[in-house]
Design an enzyme around this catalytic site. Structure first.
Site, PDB file in Angstrom:
ATOM      1  N   CYS A 176     -44.160 -16.111  43.939  1.00 13.18           N
ATOM      2  CA  CYS A 176     -45.486 -15.556  44.207  1.00 13.18           C
ATOM      3  C   CYS A 176     -45.598 -15.291  45.706  1.00 13.18           C
ATOM      4  O   CYS A 176     -45.360 -16.184  46.522  1.00 13.18           O
ATOM      5  CB  CYS A 176     -46.551 -16.540  43.744  1.00 13.18           C
ATOM      6  SG  CYS A 176     -48.239 -16.057  44.177  1.00 13.18           S
ATOM      7  N   CYS A 225     -48.359 -17.871  47.268  1.00 10.60           N
ATOM      8  CA  CYS A 225     -48.193 -19.329  47.390  1.00 10.60           C
ATOM      9  C   CYS A 225     -46.758 -19.831  47.280  1.00 10.60           C
ATOM     10  O   CYS A 225     -46.517 -21.016  47.449  1.00 10.60           O
ATOM     11  CB  CYS A 225     -49.051 -20.036  46.342  1.00 10.60           C
ATOM     12  SG  CYS A 225     -48.436 -19.904  44.650  1.00 10.60           S
ATOM     13  N   CYS A 257     -50.582 -16.146  38.615  1.00 10.79           N
ATOM     14  CA  CYS A 257     -49.809 -17.297  39.067  1.00 10.79           C
ATOM     15  C   CYS A 257     -50.543 -18.563  38.644  1.00 10.79           C
ATOM     16  O   CYS A 257     -51.733 -18.719  38.925  1.00 10.79           O
ATOM     17  CB  CYS A 257     -49.653 -17.246  40.588  1.00 10.79           C
ATOM     18  SG  CYS A 257     -48.840 -18.706  41.282  1.00 10.79           S
ATOM     19  N   CYS A 261     -51.760 -20.607  42.074  1.00 11.97           N
ATOM     20  CA  CYS A 261     -52.847 -20.168  42.965  1.00 11.97           C
ATOM     21  C   CYS A 261     -53.830 -19.206  42.315  1.00 11.97           C
ATOM     22  O   CYS A 261     -54.827 -18.838  42.925  1.00 11.97           O
ATOM     23  CB  CYS A 261     -52.272 -19.543  44.238  1.00 11.97           C
ATOM     24  SG  CYS A 261     -51.494 -17.930  43.999  1.00 11.97           S
ATOM     25  N   CYS A 314     -44.516  -6.995  33.354  1.00 13.07           N
ATOM     26  CA  CYS A 314     -44.610  -5.870  34.286  1.00 13.07           C
ATOM     27  C   CYS A 314     -45.428  -6.324  35.490  1.00 13.07           C
ATOM     28  O   CYS A 314     -46.640  -6.502  35.389  1.00 13.07           O
ATOM     29  CB  CYS A 314     -45.271  -4.693  33.566  1.00 13.07           C
ATOM     30  SG  CYS A 314     -45.290  -3.185  34.522  1.00 13.07           S
TER      31      CYS A 314
END
Length: 187
Positions: A89, A92, A137, A140, A160
């Protein structure tokens, strides 16, 4: 009269500089927020304010990840140039996808057939025929992209993702692949 004009001009410059410094956070502020974020163990949730995210994310990342926007597709989204690393991510650092699970979907967005571990992501409970299921995510809460049921074997899924929501991290030399291959004949 001339002194008054100089004084007013000086005050105007000070106000303008003050406004700019508030609009464009300092590197010190960004470093402090990054240090706060880095101090949170990867297995714990991250809870920053949108003001804090605005300081450490680019405007495009903030639009996509914190406002659930979508970036334009690009030729880079289909690139398969990474073989032994992971995508994390961008907000984070949560490990999300193995480079080995990436495939060329032809859509212009990075696509994966499975996450590193199911707990790394959160799937929305609502679905749309056009947009699929929203993926965020799990650490976060940042918007990453969508999942569709038109992917390759072995899962038949296509995660995607927005490219700005992912950061590639190369595996260290000699390390094992991030994920064992479930299907040697995958795309």
């Amino acid at each position: 009269m001339e002194r008054t004009v100089q004084f007013l001009l000086g005050v105007s410059v000070c106000i303008a500089l003050s406004a700019c410094s508030r609009a464009h956070p300092s590197n010190v502020e960004a470093a402090q927020i990054r240090a706060k974020l880095d101090a949170i163990p990867l297995d714990q949730k991250v809870d920053l304010t949108n003001k804090e995210w605005l300081v450490i994310l680019s405007p495009q990342q903030f639009y996509v990840m914190r406002r659930a926007g979508t970036e334009l597709p690009s030729l880079g989204g289909n690139a398969l140039d990474h073989l032994n690393g992971i995508y994390v991510c961008s907000a984070c650092g949560n490990p999300l996808y193995s480079a080995e699970a990436k495939f060329n979907s032809g859509t212009g967005w990075p696509s994966f057939w499975q996450p590193i571990r199911k707990e790394a992501i959160h799937e929305s409970s609502t679905s749309s025929a056009i947009f699929g299921v929203e993926i965020s995510c799990a650490r976060c809460g940042s918007h990453l992209g969508h999942i569709f049921n038109d992917g390759p074997p072995p899962t038949g899924l296509r995660y995607c993702m927005n490219a700005v929501a992912l950061t590639y991290r190369e595996a260290s030399p000699g390390s094992a692949p991030a994920l064992p291959r479930a299907n040697q004949n995958r795309p």
